[in-house]
Design an enzyme around this catalytic site. Sequence first.
Site, PDB file in Angstrom:
ATOM      1  N   PRO A  35      -1.587   4.834  -4.141  1.00  0.00           N
ATOM      2  CA  PRO A  35      -1.850   6.286  -4.075  1.00  0.00           C
ATOM      3  C   PRO A  35      -1.814   6.883  -2.676  1.00  0.00           C
ATOM      4  CG  PRO A  35      -3.898   5.109  -4.314  1.00  0.00           C
ATOM      5  CD  PRO A  35      -2.825   4.066  -4.366  1.00  0.00           C
ATOM      6  N   CYS A  36      -0.629   6.967  -2.086  1.00  0.00           N
ATOM      7  CA  CYS A  36      -0.501   7.577  -0.767  1.00  0.00           C
ATOM      8  C   CYS A  36      -0.860   9.058  -0.793  1.00  0.00           C
ATOM      9  CB  CYS A  36       0.917   7.375  -0.231  1.00  0.00           C
ATOM     10  SG  CYS A  36       2.233   7.910  -1.346  1.00  0.00           S
ATOM     11  N   HIS A  37      -0.815   9.681  -1.981  1.00  0.00           N
ATOM     12  CA  HIS A  37      -1.151  11.107  -2.074  1.00  0.00           C
ATOM     13  C   HIS A  37      -2.631  11.361  -1.820  1.00  0.00           C
ATOM     14  CE1 HIS A  37      -1.784   9.367  -6.090  1.00  0.00           C
ATOM     15  NE2 HIS A  37      -2.719  10.281  -6.244  1.00  0.00           N
TER      16      HIS A  37
END
Length: 295
Positions: A255-257
Amino acid sequence: MPCLNPAEDPVDARRHRAIAAAIRHLVDHWQDQPGLDELATVAGMSPFHFQRLFTQWAGISPKRFLQFLTLDNAKRLLAANQSVLDVALDVGLSGPSRLHDLFVACEAMTPGEYKALGGGLTIRWGLHPTPFGPSLVAATERGVCWLSFAEEEDGRDALAEMAAAWPAARLVEDADATRPVAARAFRWDGSAGSEPLRLLMKGTNFQIKVWEALLRIPSGAVVSYEDVARAIGQPTAMRAVGAAVGRNPVCVLIPCHRVIQKSGIIHNYRYGVPRKRALLAWEQGHAMPEDEAAA
């Protein structure tokens, strides 16, 4: 030429496109506070059916979703989660930091495999409609190695990017093989699954260290780039952390977001800031207690 999975349920595909259109409108016009009738028109549905479908998918109403798109909300999340990575690293992936409550198991390629650029691997891929736009999913026998969003409806841009990352691999279009991964990642089948979802990560040692830290950020939470740098033991490496976050090959699942500026500003997402805002709002909706979500 790639195409959306012909075996995909056409009703589900239409619903995903309708929700995707409404989300784009919400994110683009959140300051104007679009109402239910306006969103339903964008989605091509009656207000009643749109409200029901959106709430079923997002876990919250369109009105509550809109509230999660604001800068004030991002600042509140950061303040509430200042130590979330420290706690998550203490408890490891066995604790509440499981991504989406999915059971994620990771395997990193060896240095020799990394240099081979995918030589000897067969990668099966498929393009799937999602409420955030078309998504390209690719997997090997050892795990999911790619998940990205396509800007072009036929997915040619996403496929070209994936092929460039794995130039020596054998690529096989097989949307039936990747559909279960897409269904779990975007939760349209309603279940997280009981078997571990395996990821095969190809990156430098530093990149993999950053990506493993991202996996420990709970769904519905956000952290700053400074938080990630501190969590991996390199508090001054914020720029390098940002670069590693941007090179994440398996978005959503890694989950880079969930990484934003310490000011609360949401920016620098590989697949566009509007999509990043929408992903965060969606996760916050699912992370809310049922009584609050229904409010």
